[in-house]
Write a protein that holds these residues in place. Structure first.
Motif, PDB file in Angstrom:
ATOM      1  N   ALA A   8      -0.326  33.640  73.144  1.00 24.02           N
ATOM      2  CA  ALA A   8      -1.568  33.745  73.930  1.00 24.02           C
ATOM      3  C   ALA A   8      -1.022  34.173  75.303  1.00 24.02           C
ATOM      4  O   ALA A   8      -1.726  35.091  75.909  1.00 24.02           O
ATOM      5  CB  ALA A   8      -2.292  32.582  73.807  1.00 24.02           C
ATOM      6  N   GLN A   9      -0.104  33.287  76.038  1.00 25.52           N
ATOM      7  CA  GLN A   9       0.234  33.862  77.465  1.00 25.52           C
ATOM      8  C   GLN A   9       0.655  35.309  77.342  1.00 25.52           C
ATOM      9  O   GLN A   9       0.497  36.048  78.439  1.00 25.52           O
ATOM     10  CB  GLN A   9       1.307  32.777  77.883  1.00 25.52           C
ATOM     11  N   LYS A  10       1.736  35.617  76.305  1.00 28.84           N
ATOM     12  CA  LYS A  10       1.944  36.894  76.621  1.00 28.84           C
ATOM     13  C   LYS A  10       1.039  37.992  76.597  1.00 28.84           C
ATOM     14  O   LYS A  10       0.776  38.942  76.963  1.00 28.84           O
ATOM     15  CB  LYS A  10       2.919  37.198  75.284  1.00 28.84           C
ATOM     16  N   GLU A  11      -0.203  37.639  75.609  1.00 28.92           N
ATOM     17  CA  GLU A  11      -1.058  38.585  75.282  1.00 28.92           C
ATOM     18  C   GLU A  11      -1.897  38.654  76.312  1.00 28.92           C
ATOM     19  O   GLU A  11      -2.437  39.604  76.923  1.00 28.92           O
ATOM     20  CB  GLU A  11      -1.907  38.183  74.028  1.00 28.92           C
ATOM     21  N   ALA A  12      -2.058  37.591  77.168  1.00 25.10           N
ATOM     22  CA  ALA A  12      -3.059  37.373  78.495  1.00 25.10           C
ATOM     23  C   ALA A  12      -2.151  38.233  79.657  1.00 25.10           C
ATOM     24  O   ALA A  12      -2.740  39.075  80.487  1.00 25.10           O
ATOM     25  CB  ALA A  12      -3.165  36.010  78.869  1.00 25.10           C
TER      26      ALA A  12
END
Length: 143
Positions: free
Chosen positions: A95-99
């Protein structure tokens, strides 16, 4: 007092006969029943002791199995918790990478729109400057 005549041997014979009859009819069966009862009690007590020993052995075995099962269940729970923690960490990282990727994409889009806005404004500034100059100086002098 007491005469030692013919009644004494008859009385002695009656006493002996009574003792033999009582022994045969009463004392021997009673003694046999008491002996059988004592033997039954000994056998029952021995059987109860054996059953108690078997029961205690089974209790110990079941306690060991229960302890083993508890230990195994604790290991399974710990493993499941570790897997859940790992999965949660992986999802958070994804999720952090996607964000971050979305943030970078939005930043790039904003930068592109900013550049387009600057180009548009530069064109408009040039046009407005020309119009202002034409109004101030006249259209013949500006060109």
């Amino acid at each position: 007092m007491f005469d030692f005549d013919a009644t004494l041997p008859v009385m002695a014979l009656q006493f002996i006969l009574l003792a033999v009859i009582l022994n045969a009819v009463f004392y021997k069966p009673l003694s046999k029943v008491l002996d059988e009862r004592a033997e039954y009690i000994r056998q029952t007590e021995s059987g109860a002791k054996e059953q108690l020993a078997k029961t205690e052995a089974l209790v110990q075995e079941y306690e060991l199995q229960l302890s083993s099962a508890r230990k195994q269940s604790q290991e399974i729970i710990a493993q499941a918790q570790a897997e859940a923690q790992k999965l949660a960490s992986e999802r958070v990282a994804a999720a952090q990478k996607e964000a971050i990727a979305r943030k970078e994409a939005v930043a790039a889009e904003i930068a592109q729109q900013k550049e387009e806005a600057f180009r548009s404004l530069e064109g408009q500034v040039a046009s407005l400057s020309r119009q202002i100059l034409e109004k101030l100086l006249g259209p013949e002098l500006v060109r």
